[in-house]
Design a protein around this motif. Structure first.
Motif, PDB file in Angstrom:
ATOM      1  N   ILE A  43      17.544  10.006   0.383  1.00  0.00           N
ATOM      2  CA  ILE A  43      17.834  11.296  -0.251  1.00  0.00           C
ATOM      3  C   ILE A  43      16.615  11.686  -1.075  1.00  0.00           C
ATOM      4  O   ILE A  43      16.160  10.931  -1.926  1.00  0.00           O
ATOM      5  N   MET A  44      16.073  12.852  -0.769  1.00  0.00           N
ATOM      6  CA  MET A  44      14.892  13.359  -1.462  1.00  0.00           C
ATOM      7  C   MET A  44      15.267  14.628  -2.207  1.00  0.00           C
ATOM      8  O   MET A  44      16.248  15.283  -1.877  1.00  0.00           O
ATOM      9  N   SER A  45      14.474  14.978  -3.198  1.00  0.00           N
ATOM     10  CA  SER A  45      14.722  16.226  -3.913  1.00  0.00           C
ATOM     11  C   SER A  45      13.602  17.207  -3.615  1.00  0.00           C
ATOM     12  O   SER A  45      12.440  16.826  -3.472  1.00  0.00           O
ATOM     13  N   ALA A  46      13.983  18.464  -3.497  1.00  0.00           N
ATOM     14  CA  ALA A  46      13.017  19.535  -3.279  1.00  0.00           C
ATOM     15  C   ALA A  46      13.235  20.569  -4.370  1.00  0.00           C
ATOM     16  O   ALA A  46      14.371  20.935  -4.660  1.00  0.00           O
ATOM     17  N   GLY A  47      12.174  21.022  -4.979  1.00  0.00           N
ATOM     18  CA  GLY A  47      12.273  22.017  -6.035  1.00  0.00           C
ATOM     19  C   GLY A  47      11.801  23.370  -5.544  1.00  0.00           C
ATOM     20  O   GLY A  47      10.788  23.473  -4.859  1.00  0.00           O
ATOM     21  N   PHE A  48      12.558  24.398  -5.864  1.00  0.00           N
ATOM     22  CA  PHE A  48      12.205  25.762  -5.493  1.00  0.00           C
ATOM     23  C   PHE A  48      12.197  26.629  -6.745  1.00  0.00           C
ATOM     24  O   PHE A  48      13.241  26.832  -7.361  1.00  0.00           O
ATOM     25  N   PRO A  49      11.029  27.158  -7.135  1.00  0.00           N
ATOM     26  CA  PRO A  49      10.990  28.038  -8.312  1.00  0.00           C
ATOM     27  C   PRO A  49      11.654  29.375  -8.000  1.00  0.00           C
ATOM     28  O   PRO A  49      11.647  29.833  -6.862  1.00  0.00           O
ATOM     29  N   GLY A  93      11.703  32.137 -13.432  1.00  0.00           N
ATOM     30  CA  GLY A  93      10.955  31.073 -14.070  1.00  0.00           C
ATOM     31  C   GLY A  93      11.634  29.720 -14.053  1.00  0.00           C
ATOM     32  O   GLY A  93      10.983  28.710 -14.256  1.00  0.00           O
ATOM     33  N   ASP A  94      12.938  29.675 -13.826  1.00  0.00           N
ATOM     34  CA  ASP A  94      13.591  28.377 -13.722  1.00  0.00           C
ATOM     35  C   ASP A  94      13.395  27.855 -12.303  1.00  0.00           C
ATOM     36  O   ASP A  94      12.827  28.527 -11.468  1.00  0.00           O
ATOM     37  N   HIS A  95      13.812  26.641 -12.067  1.00  0.00           N
ATOM     38  CA  HIS A  95      13.730  26.197 -10.690  1.00  0.00           C
ATOM     39  C   HIS A  95      14.905  25.318 -10.310  1.00  0.00           C
ATOM     40  O   HIS A  95      15.477  24.627 -11.120  1.00  0.00           O
ATOM     41  N   GLU A  96      15.270  25.427  -9.063  1.00  0.00           N
ATOM     42  CA  GLU A  96      16.457  24.799  -8.501  1.00  0.00           C
ATOM     43  C   GLU A  96      16.051  23.511  -7.797  1.00  0.00           C
ATOM     44  O   GLU A  96      15.071  23.481  -7.069  1.00  0.00           O
ATOM     45  N   ILE A  97      16.814  22.445  -8.018  1.00  0.00           N
ATOM     46  CA  ILE A  97      16.594  21.188  -7.304  1.00  0.00           C
ATOM     47  C   ILE A  97      17.620  21.107  -6.177  1.00  0.00           C
ATOM     48  O   ILE A  97      18.822  21.272  -6.405  1.00  0.00           O
ATOM     49  N   ILE A  98      17.131  20.848  -4.985  1.00  0.00           N
ATOM     50  CA  ILE A  98      17.982  20.712  -3.808  1.00  0.00           C
ATOM     51  C   ILE A  98      17.781  19.300  -3.266  1.00  0.00           C
ATOM     52  O   ILE A  98      16.646  18.847  -3.120  1.00  0.00           O
ATOM     53  N   TYR A  99      18.870  18.613  -2.980  1.00  0.00           N
ATOM     54  CA  TYR A  99      18.789  17.257  -2.426  1.00  0.00           C
ATOM     55  C   TYR A  99      18.930  17.328  -0.916  1.00  0.00           C
ATOM     56  O   TYR A  99      19.792  18.040  -0.383  1.00  0.00           O
ATOM     57  N   VAL A 100      18.061  16.588  -0.222  1.00  0.00           N
ATOM     58  CA  VAL A 100      17.974  16.649   1.231  1.00  0.00           C
ATOM     59  C   VAL A 100      17.840  15.239   1.791  1.00  0.00           C
ATOM     60  O   VAL A 100      17.134  14.405   1.225  1.00  0.00           O
ATOM     61  N   ALA A 101      18.499  14.992   2.928  1.00  0.00           N
ATOM     62  CA  ALA A 101      18.303  13.756   3.686  1.00  0.00           C
ATOM     63  C   ALA A 101      18.070  14.164   5.135  1.00  0.00           C
ATOM     64  O   ALA A 101      18.754  15.051   5.657  1.00  0.00           O
ATOM     65  N   SER A 102      17.084  13.553   5.785  1.00  0.00           N
ATOM     66  CA  SER A 102      16.736  13.979   7.139  1.00  0.00           C
ATOM     67  C   SER A 102      16.149  12.832   7.945  1.00  0.00           C
ATOM     68  O   SER A 102      15.511  11.935   7.395  1.00  0.00           O
ATOM     69  N   ASP A 103      16.330  12.906   9.263  1.00  0.00           N
ATOM     70  CA  ASP A 103      15.710  11.930  10.159  1.00  0.00           C
ATOM     71  C   ASP A 103      14.451  12.501  10.805  1.00  0.00           C
ATOM     72  O   ASP A 103      13.915  11.931  11.738  1.00  0.00           O
ATOM     73  N   ARG A 104      13.978  13.634  10.311  1.00  0.00           N
ATOM     74  CA  ARG A 104      12.768  14.266  10.849  1.00  0.00           C
ATOM     75  C   ARG A 104      12.046  15.007   9.729  1.00  0.00           C
ATOM     76  O   ARG A 104      12.598  15.217   8.653  1.00  0.00           O
ATOM     77  N   GLU A 105      10.811  15.403   9.998  1.00  0.00           N
ATOM     78  CA  GLU A 105      10.070  16.206   9.029  1.00  0.00           C
ATOM     79  C   GLU A 105      10.630  17.623   9.023  1.00  0.00           C
ATOM     80  O   GLU A 105      10.972  18.166  10.073  1.00  0.00           O
ATOM     81  N   LEU A 106      10.709  18.202   7.842  1.00  0.00           N
ATOM     82  CA  LEU A 106      11.252  19.543   7.682  1.00  0.00           C
ATOM     83  C   LEU A 106      10.206  20.447   7.060  1.00  0.00           C
ATOM     84  O   LEU A 106       9.356  19.992   6.296  1.00  0.00           O
ATOM     85  N   THR A 107      10.321  21.730   7.347  1.00  0.00           N
ATOM     86  CA  THR A 107       9.482  22.703   6.657  1.00  0.00           C
ATOM     87  C   THR A 107      10.225  23.169   5.415  1.00  0.00           C
ATOM     88  O   THR A 107      11.455  23.055   5.324  1.00  0.00           O
ATOM     89  N   SER A 108       9.491  23.704   4.470  1.00  0.00           N
ATOM     90  CA  SER A 108      10.119  24.264   3.265  1.00  0.00           C
ATOM     91  C   SER A 108      11.093  25.361   3.645  1.00  0.00           C
ATOM     92  O   SER A 108      12.157  25.500   3.039  1.00  0.00           O
ATOM     93  N   GLU A 109      10.752  26.115   4.672  1.00  0.00           N
ATOM     94  CA  GLU A 109      11.613  27.218   5.103  1.00  0.00           C
ATOM     95  C   GLU A 109      12.950  26.705   5.639  1.00  0.00           C
ATOM     96  O   GLU A 109      14.000  27.291   5.363  1.00  0.00           O
TER      97      GLU A 109
END
Length: 75
Positions: A39-45, A49-65
């Protein structure tokens, strides 16, 4: 609890909820092989000015999009 978007085996993403301390999830391929997905975290501003943390788990590389689109759909 934290919400995790799971991308697995080329299927559409899904959302699961796990305890805060959980760092991986176990998934199973159709052939019976099991894999632990980190489980990894991705931050999106945001524009405010605040930013959201999204948790992601994947069996492949993902794009930010891909992550951002799934987050808009599910969260």
């Amino acid at each position: 609890m934290k919400t995790v978007i799971v991308f697995f085996n080329g299927k559409p993403s899904k959302v699961i909820t796990v305890l805060k301390g959980v760092t991986s999830i176990r998934e199973e391929y159709p052939n019976g092989e099991e894999i632990n997905l980190q489980i990894m975290s991705a931050g999106f501003p945001s524009l405010t000015g605040d930013h959201e943390i999204i948790y992601v788990a994947s069996d492949r590389e993902l794009t930010s999009e891909e992550v951002f689109d799934a987050a808009k759909k599910y969260l």
